[in-house]
Design a protein around this motif. Structure first.
Motif, PDB file in Angstrom:
ATOM      1  N   THR A   1     -31.599  -4.664 -37.106  1.00 53.55           N
ATOM      2  CA  THR A   1     -30.932  -4.017 -36.145  1.00 53.55           C
ATOM      3  C   THR A   1     -31.140  -3.059 -35.436  1.00 53.55           C
ATOM      4  O   THR A   1     -31.058  -3.275 -34.582  1.00 53.55           O
ATOM      5  CB  THR A   1     -29.110  -3.330 -37.649  1.00 53.55           C
ATOM      6  N   LEU A   2     -32.356  -2.311 -36.245  1.00 54.75           N
ATOM      7  CA  LEU A   2     -32.661  -1.219 -35.702  1.00 54.75           C
ATOM      8  C   LEU A   2     -33.368  -1.956 -34.225  1.00 54.75           C
ATOM      9  O   LEU A   2     -33.013  -1.038 -33.266  1.00 54.75           O
ATOM     10  CB  LEU A   2     -33.316   0.205 -36.228  1.00 54.75           C
ATOM     11  N   ALA A   3     -34.192  -3.016 -34.840  1.00 48.98           N
ATOM     12  CA  ALA A   3     -35.052  -3.454 -33.875  1.00 48.98           C
ATOM     13  C   ALA A   3     -34.356  -4.145 -32.586  1.00 48.98           C
ATOM     14  O   ALA A   3     -34.816  -4.497 -32.124  1.00 48.98           O
ATOM     15  CB  ALA A   3     -36.068  -4.105 -34.990  1.00 48.98           C
ATOM     16  N   GLY A   4     -33.431  -4.164 -32.809  1.00 50.89           N
ATOM     17  CA  GLY A   4     -32.103  -5.470 -31.928  1.00 50.89           C
ATOM     18  C   GLY A   4     -32.383  -6.324 -32.198  1.00 50.89           C
ATOM     19  O   GLY A   4     -31.906  -7.599 -31.501  1.00 50.89           O
ATOM     20  N   PHE A   5     -32.593  -7.042 -32.859  1.00 54.13           N
ATOM     21  CA  PHE A   5     -32.829  -8.529 -33.908  1.00 54.13           C
ATOM     22  C   PHE A   5     -30.838  -8.860 -34.328  1.00 54.13           C
ATOM     23  O   PHE A   5     -31.067  -9.946 -33.644  1.00 54.13           O
ATOM     24  CB  PHE A   5     -33.596  -9.001 -34.761  1.00 54.13           C
ATOM     25  N   LEU A   6     -30.227  -7.717 -34.951  1.00 53.32           N
ATOM     26  CA  LEU A   6     -29.337  -8.483 -35.537  1.00 53.32           C
ATOM     27  C   LEU A   6     -28.415  -7.357 -34.337  1.00 53.32           C
ATOM     28  O   LEU A   6     -28.695  -6.799 -34.188  1.00 53.32           O
ATOM     29  CB  LEU A   6     -29.348  -8.118 -36.805  1.00 53.32           C
ATOM     30  N   TRP A   7     -27.494  -8.020 -33.948  1.00 54.35           N
ATOM     31  CA  TRP A   7     -26.166  -7.037 -33.404  1.00 54.35           C
ATOM     32  C   TRP A   7     -25.368  -7.011 -35.023  1.00 54.35           C
ATOM     33  O   TRP A   7     -24.541  -7.971 -35.297  1.00 54.35           O
ATOM     34  CB  TRP A   7     -25.411  -8.472 -32.509  1.00 54.35           C
TER      35      TRP A   7
ATOM     36  N   ALA B   1     -37.048  -2.116 -26.579  1.00 58.43           N
ATOM     37  CA  ALA B   1     -38.221  -2.341 -27.232  1.00 58.43           C
ATOM     38  C   ALA B   1     -39.694  -1.726 -26.818  1.00 58.43           C
ATOM     39  O   ALA B   1     -40.979  -2.119 -27.454  1.00 58.43           O
ATOM     40  CB  ALA B   1     -37.899  -4.518 -27.042  1.00 58.43           C
ATOM     41  N   ALA B   2     -39.908  -1.510 -25.282  1.00 59.14           N
ATOM     42  CA  ALA B   2     -40.939  -0.780 -24.526  1.00 59.14           C
ATOM     43  C   ALA B   2     -41.494   0.609 -26.312  1.00 59.14           C
ATOM     44  O   ALA B   2     -42.354   0.971 -25.850  1.00 59.14           O
ATOM     45  CB  ALA B   2     -40.969  -0.677 -23.598  1.00 59.14           C
TER      46      ALA B   2
END
Lengths: 250, 229, 210, 146
Positions: C53-59, C80-81
């Motif tokens: 989730t923190l990496a942005g894969f899961l909302w 992401a950068a």
């Protein structure tokens, strides 16, 4: 999206599953009753009141099933794709539920169109099936519906099924005109559009009104079926939600 | 905020270069679809009749159906390995626009699976007794058409990544969308074999290629993100 | 590498469902420059889901994630950068050497010289293996190469999912030193690990999931 | 690149790509895309002589001849500018009649179009019989070119 409270409150209220579940339940008779009346009226008008065509005789009467079903098969796809777009962009579960609910209905209408057209084609064109543009594009539309449903069923997780199938529905929307155009160019035998044509419908009133009434009736039928199916989809998505438990207890 | 200093074209090139380098380490990805293409084309004379006049009639259809099936076969490998070893996740976290990187990846896939079909086409044309003048048009139409197939297919490949039954499902999704390509590709080939100029279908294939190259990377990016959920 | 400011990463009331399982129930935390966050809990409690989730894969269904005060949904590529993620898989191509793998992984973000990559490989103890195919490396060596990718990403936020898997004692020590270094230089690391962490000289905080 | 700029570039890219695709498609329409040939194209030699194709036109009034004792029929197809003789062996569809639009599939053999399939093409107009009768009185051939 949620910041602009004033404009969006009604929308979010409607989009909240328990609220929608209740509203949709109350709406079903309001769609189903007119659907039944209109379809009966159109059938009576088409089979009994309208005169036979001078060339096709009574066989032309199949258009009272064929044409409304064909319109609805396209309209369902458009509804499905629009709902998918809304669900994908604003992440509204209810929109995904509507898209998922529309697919089998649309596929059924497409199938009815093909079968009715085939029954008509045998006496009139002299063949059950021919690779004509409209027939072929309707067939490919059926394939698109089936692909959509196959993709949905391949996921265990509903959220992923919703989002993946939404992407597919949108890709299909871009392709439908291309497919239609390419098969038209490829081979055309089917007559032009009867009602929506330059210079008004090429049909006398007593033949036309049952057709239009039938189209309206089928649209109501779709609305009623969609309400029932969306309620089902909402139940699946919300099976753990507290409002459902309260509903059960009551 | 951390900023990236690698330019977008350079990033896209790196994605492309990596896939090409991987293919040179493992040739199956390139050779298997071509072998499949040649074998499918061999089936037709065996199943129908080796009579040149008949073969000439069916040649456009055989070449195009064969190319479509081979392209479909190759699509399976487009993202699968990257998903399994985690590199697809890293691609989405590179900080570069994902659609661009996927455009580069699809281009690499076309170079490795579409281009070999184009190169193998003259062999099949000769085997099906097609006239020599038609080979140029056949190759051009295949080059444009397999490009469209790669782009449309990339959406399908990304969509079926997260699902249980991958490959059959992929065909079910991609084949209806690929029908216009088949119609125009086979038509161009047919016209060329009759000694006519096949400009019309070729331009249409080009238009489809541009359209699919524009829109499909966006859909593929969305589909890849869904698959990683 | 990083300017120091307050509360770089903030999670507000995250709710996450996986299928019918309510994985995250209103999770909130902040992590600022120099913080190390150790996510702990029994198997299946949602450690990996949290990191993804923190990496942005899961909302998350509810709640939001803020990076430097702004919602990450506003600029996903920018976020992401700023982060480097190490998942269960090493994200390396088995047919390429560590050197090639790292060049592709890092150059996409910023041009990196071969010498830099080599020195990072040396530091993580896999210098001699740099030109072997990745498939020829042992599980522990692969994990070290994967960690080299995180180090080379020049990201402020590290999200490490079980970074110590398959590592021997020396490997755990090397990796701990790298993570502690990152925090000392103003970075943030959020990691999951079953064992107790020994990270000298850094501010270690715990996040318990049930 | 800021997110706002990125969105702008994305939109511009899509518009540019779609625009270019449209231009190229328009270019395609400059060329003859037709699969169909009408009697004039056949008469002027534009249709392929060695390959089967489809021909569409109106059955000329009074041209239908049946060979007694067989299913062989011959008639001529017209587009009101040129006519092409057609021969066919088999059952004709119900809607087949003189003055009606049909589509035939077959190939040219010595100036005669030998059909292997004849399909009646019916137009999009639906008319009750009495109206059709009066229309016929007022104007000859009731069909149109659809």
């Amino acid at each position: 999206m949620g910041k602009d409270v004033g404009t969006w409150t009604w929308f979010h209220k409607l989009a909240s599953p328990p609220h929608f579940y209740r509203i949709a339940g109350r709406m079903i008779p309001w769609f189903a009753v007119p659907a039944a009346i209109l379809i009966v009226a159109s059938t009576y008008g088409g089979l009994v009141m309208a005169p036979a065509d001078y060339q096709q005789k009574d066989a032309f009467r199949i258009i009272y099933v064929h044409v409304p079903a064909a319109w609805l098969s396209l309209m369902c796809y458009m509804t499905m794709a629009s709902a998918a777009a809304v669900g994908l962009i604003w992440r509204i579960k209810l929109a995904h539920a509507l898209a998922a609910a529309s697919a089998p209905i649309g596929a059924s209408f497409t199938l009815v169109t093909l079968v009715a057209g085939s029954l008509w084609g045998k006496p009139m064109w002299g063949t059950w099936w021919t690779w004509d543009a409209r027939l072929t594009s309707e067939l490919i539309l059926l394939f698109l519906y089936l692909g959509y449903m196959a993709l949905r069923s391949a996921f265990d997780d509903l959220t992923r099924a919703d989002r993946a199938s939404a992407v597919l529905a949108l890709v299909g929307v871009v392709n439908v005109p291309i497919i239609h155009f390419s098969v038209v160019w490829w081979n055309s035998l089917h007559q032009g559009s009867t009602v929506l044509r330059k210079g008004g419908p090429a049909m006398p009133a007593e033949m036309l009104w049952p057709l239009l009434v039938g189209a309206l009736g089928y649209t109501f039928l779709y609305a009623a079926l969609a309400c029932i199916r969306v309620r089902g989809e909402v139940l699946i998505r919300e099976r753990n939600a507290s409002w459902l438990k309260e509903l059960e207890a009551a | 905020m951390t900023t990236l200093t690698t330019s977008l074209p350079r990033a896209a090139w790196l994605v492309l270069e990596r896939d090409l380098r991987l293919a040179f380490r493992r040739w199956e990805q390139v050779t298997h679809p071509v072998m499949f293409f040649l074998m499918v084309a061999t089936l037709f004379p065996l199943a129908l009749s080796p009579e040149p006049a008949l073969l000439r009639t069916i040649a456009p259809g055989v070449v195009w159906v064969g190319a479509l099936l081979s392209a479909l076969l190759a699509l399976e490998s487009l993202f699968r390995a990257d998903l399994e070893d985690g590199t697809l996740e890293q691609l989405t976290l590179s900080g570069q626009p994902l659609a661009w990187l996927l455009l580069a990846k699809t281009l690499a896939h076309w170079l490795l699976s579409g281009l070999p079909l184009v190169v193998a086409a003259p062999l099949i044309a000769a085997g099906l007794a097609a006239p020599g003048e038609a080979v140029g048009t056949l190759m051009l139409s295949l080059a444009l058409g397999t490009g469209v197939l790669s782009f449309i297919g990339s959406v399908g490949a990304a969509l079926t990544l997260g699902s249980r039954r991958g490959s059959v499902l992929l065909s079910l999704l991609v084949l209806p969308l690929a029908m216009p390509v088949l119609i125009f590709g086979a038509r161009a080939t047919d016209q060329a074999m009759r000694g006519e100029v096949a400009d019309g279908p070729l331009w249409l294939l080009a238009a489809m290629l541009i359209l699919s190259a524009t829109l499909s990377p966006l859909a593929t990016a969305a589909a890849v993100r869904v698959s990683l959920e | 590498m990083a300017e120091t400011d307050s509360a770089a990463l903030e999670a507000r009331d995250l709710h996450l469902w996986r299928g019918s399982k309510h994985v995250l129930r209103g999770l909130s935390f902040t992590a600022s420059a120099g913080h190390l966050l150790h996510v702990r809990g029994p198997n299946g409690c949602g450690k990996t889901s949290l990191l993804r989730t923190l990496a942005g894969f899961l909302w998350p269904e509810e709640g939001a994630l803020y990076w430097e005060g702004r919602p990450v949904t506003e600029d996903r590529d920018g976020y992401a950068a700023a982060l480097a993620y190490l998942g269960h898989e090493n994200a390396m191509k088995a047919d390429l050497s560590p050197l090639e793998n790292l060049r592709y992984a890092t150059d996409v973000r910023h041009p990196t010289e071969r010498r830099t990559i080599e020195s990072v490989l040396e530091r993580l103890g896999v210098g001699p293996q740099r030109d072997l195919p990745f498939r020829a490396l042992s599980a522990g060596q692969r994990r070290r190469v994967a960690m080299a990718r995180v180090l080379l990403a020049r990201a402020r936020l590290w999200l490490l999912d079980e970074p110590f898997t398959n590592l021997d004692v020396a490997g755990v020590r090397d990796l701990s030193a790298v993570v502690a270094d990152h925090a000392r230089q103003g970075g943030i690391a959020i990691l999951t690990a079953h064992s107790e962490l020994d990270l000298p000289g850094s501010e270690l905080r715990r996040l318990e999931l049930e | 690149m800021t997110p706002r700029r990125k969105r702008l570039y994305t939109v511009l890219g899509i518009l540019g790509g779609v625009g270019l695709a449209t231009l190229v498609a328009v270019k395609a329409f400059d060329n003859n895309l037709s699969y169909f040939y009408d009697p004039s194209q056949v008469a002027t030699g534009k249709a392929p002589g060695d390959k089967s194709f489809r021909i569409g036109g109106m059955v000329t009034q009074g041209s239908l001849k049946r060979t007694p004792g067989s299913l062989e029929v011959s008639f001529t197809l017209t587009d009101f500018a040129n006519t092409v003789p057609v021969s066919y062996t088999g059952l004709l569809p119900d809607l087949f009649r003189e003055g009606q639009g049909i589509i035939a599939h077959g190939r040219l053999q010595g100036g005669v179009f030998v059909a292997d399939e004849v399909l009646a093409k019916h137009d999009e107009k639906y008319t009750p019989p009495e109206v059709a009768k009066s229309m016929k009185k007022m104007q000859p051939p009731a069909g149109d070119k659809t």
